[in-house]
Write a protein that holds these residues in place. Structure first.
Motif, PDB file in Angstrom:
ATOM      1  N   GLY A 136       0.798  -1.223   0.000  1.00 41.60           N
ATOM      2  CA  GLY A 136       0.000   0.000   0.000  1.00 41.60           C
ATOM      3  C   GLY A 136       0.831   1.275   0.000  1.00 41.60           C
ATOM      4  O   GLY A 136       0.284   2.374   0.059  1.00 41.60           O
ATOM      5  N   ALA A 137       2.148   1.136  -0.063  1.00 42.64           N
ATOM      6  CA  ALA A 137       3.019   2.319  -0.074  1.00 42.64           C
ATOM      7  C   ALA A 137       2.919   3.039  -1.418  1.00 42.64           C
ATOM      8  O   ALA A 137       2.803   2.409  -2.462  1.00 42.64           O
ATOM      9  CB  ALA A 137       4.461   1.912   0.195  1.00 42.64           C
ATOM     10  N   ASP A 138       2.983   4.355  -1.376  1.00 43.94           N
ATOM     11  CA  ASP A 138       2.951   5.162  -2.584  1.00 43.94           C
ATOM     12  C   ASP A 138       4.324   5.731  -2.942  1.00 43.94           C
ATOM     13  O   ASP A 138       4.521   6.254  -4.033  1.00 43.94           O
ATOM     14  CB  ASP A 138       1.968   6.328  -2.425  1.00 43.94           C
ATOM     15  CG  ASP A 138       0.531   5.845  -2.360  1.00 43.94           C
ATOM     16  OD1 ASP A 138       0.194   4.871  -3.054  1.00 43.94           O
ATOM     17  OD2 ASP A 138      -0.251   6.433  -1.591  1.00 43.94           O
ATOM     18  N   ASP A 161      10.635   0.149   9.633  1.00 45.68           N
ATOM     19  CA  ASP A 161       9.274  -0.193  10.051  1.00 45.68           C
ATOM     20  C   ASP A 161       9.250  -0.709  11.485  1.00 45.68           C
ATOM     21  O   ASP A 161       8.373  -1.454  11.873  1.00 45.68           O
ATOM     22  CB  ASP A 161       8.646  -1.200   9.091  1.00 45.68           C
ATOM     23  CG  ASP A 161       9.375  -2.526   9.052  1.00 45.68           C
ATOM     24  OD1 ASP A 161      10.557  -2.570   9.436  1.00 45.68           O
ATOM     25  OD2 ASP A 161       8.770  -3.522   8.626  1.00 45.68           O
ATOM     26  N   ASP A 181       7.708   9.527   4.713  1.00 45.36           N
ATOM     27  CA  ASP A 181       6.568   8.636   4.926  1.00 45.36           C
ATOM     28  C   ASP A 181       6.289   7.864   3.640  1.00 45.36           C
ATOM     29  O   ASP A 181       6.211   8.462   2.557  1.00 45.36           O
ATOM     30  CB  ASP A 181       5.340   9.449   5.331  1.00 45.36           C
ATOM     31  CG  ASP A 181       4.185   8.567   5.746  1.00 45.36           C
ATOM     32  OD1 ASP A 181       3.527   7.987   4.844  1.00 45.36           O
ATOM     33  OD2 ASP A 181       3.937   8.442   6.962  1.00 45.36           O
ATOM     34  N   VAL A 182       6.146   6.539   3.744  1.00 40.28           N
ATOM     35  CA  VAL A 182       5.969   5.703   2.546  1.00 40.28           C
ATOM     36  C   VAL A 182       4.604   5.890   1.895  1.00 40.28           C
ATOM     37  O   VAL A 182       4.434   5.537   0.730  1.00 40.28           O
ATOM     38  CB  VAL A 182       6.201   4.197   2.839  1.00 40.28           C
ATOM     39  CG1 VAL A 182       7.609   3.946   3.333  1.00 40.28           C
ATOM     40  CG2 VAL A 182       5.159   3.638   3.782  1.00 40.28           C
ATOM     41  N   ARG A 183       3.656   6.453   2.616  1.00 40.61           N
ATOM     42  CA  ARG A 183       2.329   6.644   2.049  1.00 40.61           C
ATOM     43  C   ARG A 183       2.090   8.071   1.562  1.00 40.61           C
ATOM     44  O   ARG A 183       1.480   8.285   0.531  1.00 40.61           O
ATOM     45  CB  ARG A 183       1.266   6.223   3.054  1.00 40.61           C
ATOM     46  CG  ARG A 183       1.215   4.699   3.158  1.00 40.61           C
ATOM     47  CD  ARG A 183       0.329   4.180   4.253  1.00 40.61           C
ATOM     48  NE  ARG A 183       0.286   2.732   4.302  1.00 40.61           N
ATOM     49  CZ  ARG A 183       1.294   1.937   4.606  1.00 40.61           C
ATOM     50  NH1 ARG A 183       2.479   2.443   4.863  1.00 40.61           N
ATOM     51  NH2 ARG A 183       1.165   0.629   4.661  1.00 40.61           N
ATOM     52  N   THR A 184       2.574   9.044   2.309  1.00 47.06           N
ATOM     53  CA  THR A 184       2.292  10.441   1.965  1.00 47.06           C
ATOM     54  C   THR A 184       3.456  11.138   1.272  1.00 47.06           C
ATOM     55  O   THR A 184       3.265  12.153   0.626  1.00 47.06           O
ATOM     56  CB  THR A 184       1.953  11.251   3.225  1.00 47.06           C
ATOM     57  OG1 THR A 184       3.104  11.316   4.077  1.00 47.06           O
ATOM     58  CG2 THR A 184       0.774  10.634   3.971  1.00 47.06           C
TER      59      THR A 184
END
Length: 193
Positions: A136-138, A161, A181-184
């Motif tokens: 789910g990382a962006d 992590d 941040d891996v998502r944002t």
């Protein structure tokens, strides 16, 4: 003559356009037609690793080269400090089956100079754990290196992590440590305790 016209035309467009573009002309020996590449295209090519700066390969370029050679997910990249490999980038790539490879990339040419399959000596399944943490990382390792590059020369990118949030831990030569941040993709400076 055509080259001078192209350079003059590009210069005029830059002046009129307020300096928003930079272009490079290169005479094509086969057709005689000049090739013009806009700065954004050159930057995109560098980000994809297709060309390496005349100086040293960046972390992002090393990661891109490693992934072209060994498809998978980059979970870390660092420059060797000393020994025979001093300056060489070592990029950790986890393949889809969880096998981790360390890909060595030349700091001068940006080309792969070796690959080493990591053996699991302690019984951990780190590769699969890293893939699970990145689900789910962006933002990938290359993008994290690019995000921090404006702060200083990136020397190390690692997946972290251990805490509540999964982040890329990115070290720079002089500007300290950063987290992405891996998502944002939000970049924050890592402060000492």
């Amino acid at each position: 003559m055509k080259r001078k016209l192209v350079i003059a035309a590009v210069t005029a467009s830059v002046v009129i356009g307020g300096g928003a573009a930079v272009a490079f002309a290169d005479d094509d020996a086969q057709t005689g037609a000049p090739k013009v590449r806009v700065a954004e295209q050159v930057a995109a090519d560098r980000a994809e690793g297709s060309t390496v700066s005349p100086s040293k390969a960046t972390a992002a370029e090393a990661i891109a080269a490693a992934l072209r050679h060994t498809p998978g997910t980059a979970v870390g990249a660092d420059r060797e400090d000393d020994g025979a490999d001093a300056g060489t980038w070592h990029v950790d790539v986890v393949e889809a089956d969880g096998v981790e490879q360390t890909v060595a990339v030349s700091p001068d040419t940006g080309k792969v100079v070796g690959v080493h399959r990591d053996t699991d000596t302690d019984g951990d399944d780190d590769g699969r754990e890293d893939l699970a943490a990145l689900k789910g990382a962006d933002v990938d390792a290359r993008e994290a290196a690019l995000a921090v590059a404006a702060k200083g020369a990136v020397t190390d990118v690692d997946l972290d992590d251990d805490d509540r949030a999964t982040v890329w831990s990115v070290d720079t030569a002089k500007a300290g440590e950063w987290q992405v941040d891996v998502r944002t993709g939000k970049v924050t400076q890592e402060l000492d305790d």
